[in-house]
Write a protein that holds these residues in place. Structure first.
Motif, PDB file in Angstrom:
ATOM      1  N   PHE A   1       3.015  -4.032  -6.248  1.00  0.00           N
ATOM      2  CA  PHE A   1       3.667  -3.492  -5.054  1.00  0.00           C
ATOM      3  C   PHE A   1       3.070  -2.141  -4.712  1.00  0.00           C
ATOM      4  O   PHE A   1       2.308  -1.560  -5.497  1.00  0.00           O
ATOM      5  N   LYS A   2       3.400  -1.655  -3.510  1.00  0.00           N
ATOM      6  CA  LYS A   2       2.801  -0.415  -3.016  1.00  0.00           C
ATOM      7  C   LYS A   2       3.887   0.576  -2.629  1.00  0.00           C
ATOM      8  O   LYS A   2       4.830   0.227  -1.920  1.00  0.00           O
ATOM      9  N   ILE A   3       3.724   1.813  -3.109  1.00  0.00           N
ATOM     10  CA  ILE A   3       4.689   2.866  -2.801  1.00  0.00           C
ATOM     11  C   ILE A   3       4.029   3.859  -1.846  1.00  0.00           C
ATOM     12  O   ILE A   3       2.874   4.237  -2.038  1.00  0.00           O
ATOM     13  N   LYS A   4       4.782   4.254  -0.819  1.00  0.00           N
ATOM     14  CA  LYS A   4       4.291   5.315   0.069  1.00  0.00           C
ATOM     15  C   LYS A   4       4.366   6.630  -0.697  1.00  0.00           C
ATOM     16  O   LYS A   4       5.414   6.970  -1.247  1.00  0.00           O
TER      17      LYS A   4
ATOM     18  N   VAL B   1      12.610   3.165  -6.070  1.00  0.00           N
ATOM     19  CA  VAL B   1      11.945   2.728  -4.844  1.00  0.00           C
ATOM     20  C   VAL B   1      12.129   1.244  -4.583  1.00  0.00           C
ATOM     21  O   VAL B   1      12.038   0.776  -3.448  1.00  0.00           O
TER      22      VAL B   1
ATOM     23  N   ILE C   1      -1.140   6.136  -0.763  1.00  0.00           N
ATOM     24  CA  ILE C   1      -0.354   4.976  -1.191  1.00  0.00           C
ATOM     25  C   ILE C   1      -0.630   4.707  -2.670  1.00  0.00           C
ATOM     26  O   ILE C   1      -1.778   4.719  -3.107  1.00  0.00           O
TER      27      ILE C   1
END
Lengths: 103, 156
Positions: free
Chosen positions: A73-76, A56, A15
């Motif tokens: 924020f969090k990106i897969k 995204v 992540i």
């Protein structure tokens, strides 16, 4: 074109966590200056986040996001060396894009 | 050397520079894949109207939506708020402040590549309920938390 954003992007356990600090007045339009004249609204209204070439996230903001906006924020997915690009557009049509490398 | 060729060259140089600028413009402009700025929703003055303009009428409270923020904000101009959704197929996260002049503060359209976990800082004019509105599987869900403001963030 405003001042550069500060962007940190760190990948951990698949992540990528992104933190962005933007430089903007974010004027609400509700305030008055010293002479009592209303200060017109001026704020970042759209924010786009990309990992590599892929969008995204797309945000729409109003003037009640704080001055010098912070965003996390969090990106897969994402790995060290990938690029995270943030673009904002404000209510006057000004825009700024900055890129950070994922660590 | 006559005047004419010089001016023609200058013209061509300028045209070239303009063309380059235009190219940079198209490269820098974000590809907007999702909705345009929802002016009506950002300018609406009541919560039900804002919900309606967002297409979020009938939103229900859900324990799978969380709003993380401190109970008391010392400075209403900078109130950190975090929204987390545990609902599958979460596509949108919004922050609304009930007692602000316009409720809708920020809306995030998130793609499938995102973890539904977004943090930002918002302004609050006074103590108010803050609502996180989440769209998941085409339906809307909310979580609400009252944040006490000891120093207002607007009008100051």
């Amino acid at each position: 074109m405003g001042n550069p954003m500060k962007i940190r992007a760190a990948s951990k356990d698949g992540i990528t966590e992104v933190k962005v600090l933007m430089s903007h007045e974010m004027e609400t339009g509700f305030r008055k200056d010293a002479s009592g004249a209303p200060i017109p609204a001026w704020f970042i209204s759209e924010v786009t986040a990309k990992l590599g070439d892929k969008v995204v996230m797309e945000a729409q903001w109003g003037p009640s996001v704080s001055k010098n906006p912070f965003l996390a924020f969090k990106i897969k997915g994402g790995k060290a060396g990938d690029k995270v690009t943030i673009t904002w557009v404000d209510s006057k049509g000004d825009t700024r894009t900055d890129t950070a490398t994922v660590t | 050397m006559t005047f004419e060729p010089l001016s023609r060259r200058r013209l061509l140089t300028r045209a070239g520079a303009l063309g380059l600028l235009a190219t940079i413009g198209t490269l820098v402009t974000p590809r907007l894949v999702l909705a345009a700025w929802n002016k009506a929703a950002f300018e609406s003055k009541t919560l039900p109207e804002t919900y309606k303009l967002m297409g979020a009428e009938g939103a229900t409270e859900s324990g799978d939506v969380q709003i993380l923020a401190s109970d008391i904000a010392e400075n209403g101009a900078v109130v950190p708020v975090q929204a987390v959704s545990k609902l599958p197929d979460t596509t949108q996260i919004s922050f609304l402040v009930e007692k602000n002049p316009n409720m809708l503060a920020a809306l995030f359209d998130i793609g499938p590549d995102m973890v539904p976990d977004v943090t930002t800082r918002i302004k609050m004019g006074q103590t108010s309920n803050v609502v996180v509105l989440v769209k998941a599987g085409g339906k809307y869900f909310t979580a609400t938390k009252e944040i006490k403001v000891t120093l207002g963030g607007c009008g100051g």
